[in-house]
Motif scaffolding. Structure first.
Motif, PDB file in Angstrom:
ATOM      1  N   ILE A   1       3.702  -2.126   8.924  1.00  0.00           N
ATOM      2  CA  ILE A   1       3.906  -0.684   8.768  1.00  0.00           C
ATOM      3  C   ILE A   1       5.374  -0.377   8.481  1.00  0.00           C
ATOM      4  O   ILE A   1       6.280  -0.914   9.130  1.00  0.00           O
ATOM      5  CB  ILE A   1       3.465   0.069  10.035  1.00  0.00           C
ATOM      6  N   THR A   2       5.590   0.489   7.506  1.00  0.00           N
ATOM      7  CA  THR A   2       6.931   1.014   7.273  1.00  0.00           C
ATOM      8  C   THR A   2       6.935   2.447   7.799  1.00  0.00           C
ATOM      9  O   THR A   2       6.167   3.283   7.318  1.00  0.00           O
ATOM     10  CB  THR A   2       7.248   1.045   5.769  1.00  0.00           C
ATOM     11  N   LEU A   3       7.773   2.700   8.804  1.00  0.00           N
ATOM     12  CA  LEU A   3       7.711   4.005   9.467  1.00  0.00           C
ATOM     13  C   LEU A   3       8.012   5.147   8.498  1.00  0.00           C
ATOM     14  O   LEU A   3       7.479   6.245   8.637  1.00  0.00           O
ATOM     15  CB  LEU A   3       8.698   4.038  10.636  1.00  0.00           C
ATOM     16  N   LEU A   4       8.820   4.860   7.520  1.00  0.00           N
ATOM     17  CA  LEU A   4       9.195   5.908   6.577  1.00  0.00           C
ATOM     18  C   LEU A   4       7.981   6.460   5.845  1.00  0.00           C
ATOM     19  O   LEU A   4       7.906   7.653   5.525  1.00  0.00           O
ATOM     20  CB  LEU A   4      10.199   5.326   5.566  1.00  0.00           C
ATOM     21  N   ASN A   5       7.005   5.597   5.621  1.00  0.00           N
ATOM     22  CA  ASN A   5       5.784   6.018   4.923  1.00  0.00           C
ATOM     23  C   ASN A   5       5.031   7.109   5.676  1.00  0.00           C
ATOM     24  O   ASN A   5       4.241   7.834   5.100  1.00  0.00           O
ATOM     25  CB  ASN A   5       4.839   4.830   4.739  1.00  0.00           C
ATOM     26  N   LEU A   6       5.244   7.159   6.988  1.00  0.00           N
ATOM     27  CA  LEU A   6       4.454   8.084   7.786  1.00  0.00           C
ATOM     28  C   LEU A   6       5.025   9.508   7.770  1.00  0.00           C
ATOM     29  O   LEU A   6       4.401  10.431   8.253  1.00  0.00           O
ATOM     30  CB  LEU A   6       4.375   7.597   9.243  1.00  0.00           C
TER      31      LEU A   6
ATOM     32  N   SER B   1      -3.050   2.503   7.519  1.00  0.00           N
ATOM     33  CA  SER B   1      -3.136   2.446   6.063  1.00  0.00           C
ATOM     34  C   SER B   1      -1.988   3.227   5.433  1.00  0.00           C
ATOM     35  O   SER B   1      -1.328   2.751   4.499  1.00  0.00           O
ATOM     36  CB  SER B   1      -4.486   3.018   5.627  1.00  0.00           C
ATOM     37  N   LEU B   2      -1.744   4.403   5.992  1.00  0.00           N
ATOM     38  CA  LEU B   2      -0.645   5.232   5.494  1.00  0.00           C
ATOM     39  C   LEU B   2       0.688   4.520   5.680  1.00  0.00           C
ATOM     40  O   LEU B   2       1.546   4.518   4.788  1.00  0.00           O
ATOM     41  CB  LEU B   2      -0.652   6.555   6.264  1.00  0.00           C
ATOM     42  N   GLY B   3       0.829   3.890   6.834  1.00  0.00           N
ATOM     43  CA  GLY B   3       2.091   3.225   7.140  1.00  0.00           C
ATOM     44  C   GLY B   3       2.333   2.026   6.245  1.00  0.00           C
ATOM     45  O   GLY B   3       3.458   1.739   5.863  1.00  0.00           O
ATOM     46  N   ILE B   4       1.275   1.331   5.888  1.00  0.00           N
ATOM     47  CA  ILE B   4       1.445   0.123   5.078  1.00  0.00           C
ATOM     48  C   ILE B   4       1.636   0.470   3.608  1.00  0.00           C
ATOM     49  O   ILE B   4       2.567  -0.001   2.962  1.00  0.00           O
ATOM     50  CB  ILE B   4       0.235  -0.817   5.245  1.00  0.00           C
ATOM     51  N   PHE B   5       0.725   1.301   3.105  1.00  0.00           N
ATOM     52  CA  PHE B   5       0.725   1.524   1.648  1.00  0.00           C
ATOM     53  C   PHE B   5       1.485   2.776   1.234  1.00  0.00           C
ATOM     54  O   PHE B   5       1.845   2.914   0.064  1.00  0.00           O
ATOM     55  CB  PHE B   5      -0.704   1.630   1.140  1.00  0.00           C
ATOM     56  N   GLY B   6       1.662   3.719   2.140  1.00  0.00           N
ATOM     57  CA  GLY B   6       2.242   4.994   1.723  1.00  0.00           C
ATOM     58  C   GLY B   6       1.159   5.861   1.112  1.00  0.00           C
ATOM     59  O   GLY B   6       0.096   5.370   0.704  1.00  0.00           O
ATOM     60  N   ALA B   7       1.427   7.168   1.018  1.00  0.00           N
ATOM     61  CA  ALA B   7       0.381   8.107   0.617  1.00  0.00           C
ATOM     62  C   ALA B   7      -0.096   7.871  -0.813  1.00  0.00           C
ATOM     63  O   ALA B   7      -1.299   7.793  -1.068  1.00  0.00           O
ATOM     64  CB  ALA B   7       0.891   9.537   0.774  1.00  0.00           C
ATOM     65  N   GLU B   8       0.833   7.706  -1.721  1.00  0.00           N
ATOM     66  CA  GLU B   8       0.418   7.660  -3.131  1.00  0.00           C
ATOM     67  C   GLU B   8      -0.398   6.416  -3.445  1.00  0.00           C
ATOM     68  O   GLU B   8      -1.399   6.480  -4.141  1.00  0.00           O
ATOM     69  CB  GLU B   8       1.659   7.729  -4.036  1.00  0.00           C
ATOM     70  N   GLU B   9       0.004   5.285  -2.869  1.00  0.00           N
ATOM     71  CA  GLU B   9      -0.728   4.059  -3.183  1.00  0.00           C
ATOM     72  C   GLU B   9      -2.108   4.061  -2.520  1.00  0.00           C
ATOM     73  O   GLU B   9      -3.076   3.573  -3.079  1.00  0.00           O
ATOM     74  CB  GLU B   9       0.092   2.844  -2.740  1.00  0.00           C
ATOM     75  N   SER B  10      -2.175   4.643  -1.312  1.00  0.00           N
ATOM     76  CA  SER B  10      -3.461   4.684  -0.606  1.00  0.00           C
ATOM     77  C   SER B  10      -4.511   5.420  -1.419  1.00  0.00           C
ATOM     78  O   SER B  10      -5.690   5.083  -1.396  1.00  0.00           O
ATOM     79  CB  SER B  10      -3.298   5.381   0.738  1.00  0.00           C
TER      80      SER B  10
END
Lengths: 365, 534
Positions: free
Chosen positions: A167-172, A235-244
């Motif tokens: 998880i990348t926290l920034l993605n959240l 999922s959001l944390g790993i891929f980020g919103a746009e990729e998800s």
């Protein structure tokens, strides 16, 4: 030995929980994130709360008549013809839902994992297992769910825990969005997942303590809700919103990511899918069982054994109806809308009938 | 069978008007019939209880009472019955008054090494189940208790099918009396009941149903009796016949009754509240209800300390899973999901398989079938040849098959592991069930890969969940779950933690460990610490 009143509260919760966790976990993050980007988890949470409220209304009604199922006491409340009509509609809804869920499963299984297996065979095998196990009584039905639940929850939780590393926290961030139309639409979609908690209406007459049905549902809906929520967050944390949004099955991708470079097995996603088969099975099994039960109820059969056999070709035909994955999801969402209306409308109608009839009952006493 | 029907009806009758008999504190009355009745009421109706009336010295009414399965009948006849039944002419100084009779008999007439007299009727039933003979005389409020115990142990050997590292070495023999004496020897309790009656219109084989009155659920006992009484056949040659007539689901591959050669195992089951059945002429006892859990437990689990017991039990479970899933998993990974394997391993496997012309599923099936044939042949052959055959079969043919390109080395390894795994399941009949189910799983794996294996597993597990044995769900205590009962499943917790009997057996007396054993253990540790402090 009669099988009356043998289902404990914990087991009723297990039935609902393992029913709710099913085919939806693969695409759920995409729907949530598409509806609200980074607020996906909030939408999911709202959906869980909405579905619990619906469940609460339905179950409180059923608890007023703890000795009968909804379909039996509704005949007294609104008269036989209306009750039969509504029962038939609910039956149809569940039959279609069974078919579409099986189809969703088939799509995922054949496109991602079992490419050599024709989709017809995959779906037919699943439905056939449901047919065989639907021939048993409701106590055994609850045994099956209770037995598989730890496997289902355990495998998903382990998968999530392994994925947490990536998880990348920034993605959240950011995490909030305005409560606009899009938000509520997403919450509504989230609540579709929990529609099969309707199965409690079948369980209440067999529960040791019917008064605890709400508690069982709360336990089940919030446990499974927490799992869904975790999946969306991960999922959001790993891929980020746009990729998800671009991934059809974000959860599966998550499992692939997680399992890479893990040692003995090159990839763990196959193992995850194998365990996911169980969770799909328990979901389809419930809707199949409810359908068979409703047919038995409509035609006043002795038990649901024959009904379950008759059901197989029908459900199989329905599952073959959508032409592709997008078609399947379109019809699933449409059906979700219909069930939503039905699940809110019908219990309210029955409540109304109950309230109207209540004073009349009290007079002779 | 009519006799069993009578036993069943009288048992049900007794249960309906049951108030448990008060323990007898009264002294002997001296009224022979009344005392005998009191004793029999206390001992219950047992098939091996003998009450022998006779004329003492041709003059007085007397009776002796003993269990035929525990005493040496020949000695009773020779050293007790014969001198006592001799007319007055055979004896000098027979006292005129009846009062001194007991003393006279003890000192002059019977030739028995150990014996006591008592006036308390409450100790007599316990004496009887210990194998002592009780002599009562009309008009004498005193009983002579003679030690006549002889447990006939000839021919009792180490059980062939259930060997243990640590634990008793006794196994049942063919004679029913011997087997019952092995049970009574371990279970010296007045609550232990044995109902014996014949079954089989032509063989008239005596069937004994054993249970502990104060523990076993009366519903369970009645159900067992009912099922036995329904058997109507011409011959019962082994306990296995009974098993097939009384089990719940004859079509299931899984055994729903447990059969054992071990008296200690039977007694343990009886103490849990189960019911055991023995047949004259069969060295096996049949225990009901039997659950899935029981088939991978052995006596060793309990005789060894709990950590080892738990570890070995888990290893056995792994072996069981291996024997069922290993070949199917292998086939599906090879044919459908090779990406599951690490790359180097996949290369090695495909290198080994290079010369093999068959698809993996066929290859595994060929090897599995030949392994089954080999195993069956080894069992049927005399032991000396069997050893040689298995070496020739496994080593030579296995090696040659690989050399000839019939199978790849890894397949041989997989099949060998599977076979060894199936040997590690302690119950032979349960192992056969898993062996049988392995084949459909392999075929499903060959057709649908991991998905097929999963579907097959779901079918098997569902079948297990549907099964019942005498009304108890087969997968108890996993489902329906009871936390308390899980103490003796995958792990075996220390004996002093298992304070209650398994709840699914609905035992009348649920307490296995009364008082506080664990605190005794803690006390001991504390006292030791205290000593070291000083």
């Amino acid at each position: 030995m009669s099988n009356f009143r043998q289902i404990t509260t914990a087991r009723a919760a297990a039935v609902i929980c393992s029913t709710i966790i099913g085919v939806g976990i693969q695409s759920f993050p995409r729907f949530m994130i598409a509806a609200g980007d980074n607020s996906g988890p909030f939408i999911a949470l709202t959906g869980v709360i909405i579905s619990f409220l619906i469940y609460y209304v339905l179950t409180s009604l059923c608890q007023l008549y703890p000795k009968e199922t909804l379909f039996v006491f509704s005949r007294r409340l609104i008269g036989r013809p209306f009750a039969v009509l509504f029962t038939a509609v609910i039956m149809l809804v569940f039959v279609i839902q069974t078919g579409l869920t099986a189809r969703q499963f088939g799509d995922i299984a054949t496109t991602v994992l079992y490419r050599k297996t024709p989709i017809e065979a995959t779906i037919f095998l699943l439905l056939f297992v449901c047919l065989l196990s639907s021939r048993r009584n409701i106590v055994k039905f609850s045994y099956i769910h209770a037995f598989y639940l730890p496997l289902i929850v355990g495998s998903i939780v382990i998968m999530i825990l392994i994925s947490m590393d990536n998880i990348t926290l920034l993605n959240l961030q950011p995490i909030l969005m305005p409560l606009n139309h899009k938000f509520w639409k997403g919450a509504q979609i989230a609540s579709y997942l929990f529609q099969s908690s309707f199965v409690i209406t079948l369980l209440i007459p067999f529960m040791v303590k019917p008064k605890q049905a709400v508690r069982a549902g709360a336990l089940a809906i919030f446990t499974s809700g927490a799992i869904y929520l975790l999946i969306v967050i991960t999922s959001l944390g790993i891929f980020g919103a746009e990729e998800s949004k671009l991934l059809i099955y974000p959860t599966l991708e998550m499992a692939r990511n997680a399992a890479f470079e893990q040692g003995v097995f090159e990839r763990l996603d196959a193992i995850f899918i194998v365990l996911w088969v169980i969770s799909v099975y328990t979901t389809v099994y419930t809707t199949y069982y409810v359908s068979a039960y409703l047919i038995q109820n409509l035609f006043a059969l002795r038990d649901q054994r024959m009904a379950s056999s008759v059901l197989l070709p029908v459900v199989f035909a329905i599952s073959m109806f959508p032409t592709n994955v997008f078609d399947t999801y379109y019809w699933s969402l449409q059906l979700g809308n219909a069930v939503m209306v039905l699940l809110i409308g019908y219990p309210l109608l029955l409540w109304l009938a109950h309230l109207i009839r209540l004073p009349r009952k009290k007079v002779p006493a | 069978m009519q006799a069993w029907k009578d036993i069943y009806t009288s048992y049900m009758h007794k249960q309906q008007q049951a108030s448990p008999p008060e323990p007898d504190k009264s002294p002997l009355t001296g009224n022979l019939q009344a005392d005998l009745q009191a004793l029999q009421a206390r001992l219950g109706d047992n098939g091996d209880l003998v009450v022998r009336d006779f004329q003492l010295f041709g003059a007085h009414q007397a009776a002796m009472l003993f269990f035929s399965s525990l005493v040496n009948m020949e000695q009773v006849r020779e050293h007790v019955l014969k001198p006592l039944m001799a007319g007055p002419s055979g004896h000098q100084d027979i006292p005129d008054s009846i009062a001194g009779m007991i003393h006279y008999i003890w000192s002059t007439a019977v030739q028995v090494t150990q014996g006591t007299t008592t006036t308390d009727i409450s100790v007599l039933p316990d004496a009887a189940v210990k194998g002592e003979l009780i002599l009562l005389i009309e008009g004498v409020p005193e009983a002579l208790v003679l030690d006549m115990r002889q447990i006939d142990m000839r021919g009792v050997e180490q059980p062939q099918t259930e060997q243990v590292i640590r634990g008793p070495r006794e196994g049942y023999v063919e004679k029913l009396e011997n087997n019952l004496s092995l049970l009574r020897y371990r279970l010296q309790s007045t609550d232990f009941r044995i109902e014996i009656s014949p079954i089989g219109t032509r063989t008239q084989s005596r069937v004994a149903l054993c249970y502990i009155e104060s523990i076993a659920d009366s519903g369970l006992v009645a159900e067992a009796m009912r099922r036995i009484s329904m058997i109507d056949t011409d011959g019962i040659l082994d306990a296995g016949y009974i098993e097939q007539f009384i089990e719940d689901q004859p079509l299931s591959p899984f055994p729903q009754v447990q059969c054992t050669e071990r008296p200690d195992k039977t007694v343990a089951a009886l103490l849990e509240g189960r019911v055991a059945m023995l047949v004259d002429g069969s060295p096996f006892a049949v225990i009901v209800p039997a659950l899935f859990n029981q088939f991978f437990q052995t006596v060793d689990d309990y005789t060894e300390r709990f950590i080892m017991g738990s570890l070995i039990r888990m290893i056995r479970l792994i072996a069981l899973a291996c024997s069922l899933f290993f070949p199917a998993f292998y086939v599906s990974v090879i044919s459908f999901n090779p990406e599951l394997m690490p790359t180097e391993f996949a290369v090695a496997i495909s290198g080994g398989r290079a010369g093999v012309p068959f698809p993996a599923v066929l290859e595994v099936l060929i090897m599995e079938v030949s392994m089954e044939v080999l195993r069956e042949a080894t069992i049927r052959l005399p032991q000396m040849i069997g050893g040689a055959l298995s070496i020739v079969g496994v080593l030579v043919i296995g090696q040659a098959a690989v050399g000839a390109g019939l199978a790849s080395p890894i397949t041989v390894v997989i099949v060998a592991l599977t076979t060894i795994g199936s040997f590690a399941t302690p119950a032979y009949n349960a192992a056969i069930a898993l062996r049988m189910l392995r084949f459909p799983l392999i075929i499903l794996a060959g057709m649908f890969g991991l998905y097929g294996v999963m579907i097959g597993t779901i079918l098997i597990v569902n079948h297990l969940l549907f099964l019942e044995s005498f009304g108890v769900p087969y997968m108890s205590p996993y489902v329906p779950g009871k936390w308390r009962d899980l103490k003796d499943t995958l792990v075996r917790v220390p004996l002093w933690w298992m304070r209650r009997r398994p709840s699914f057996l609905h035992a009348k007396d649920n307490t296995r460990i009364a008082g506080s054993v664990s605190s005794a253990y803690v006390d001991q540790i504390l006292s030791q610490e205290g000593e070291t402090d000083e």
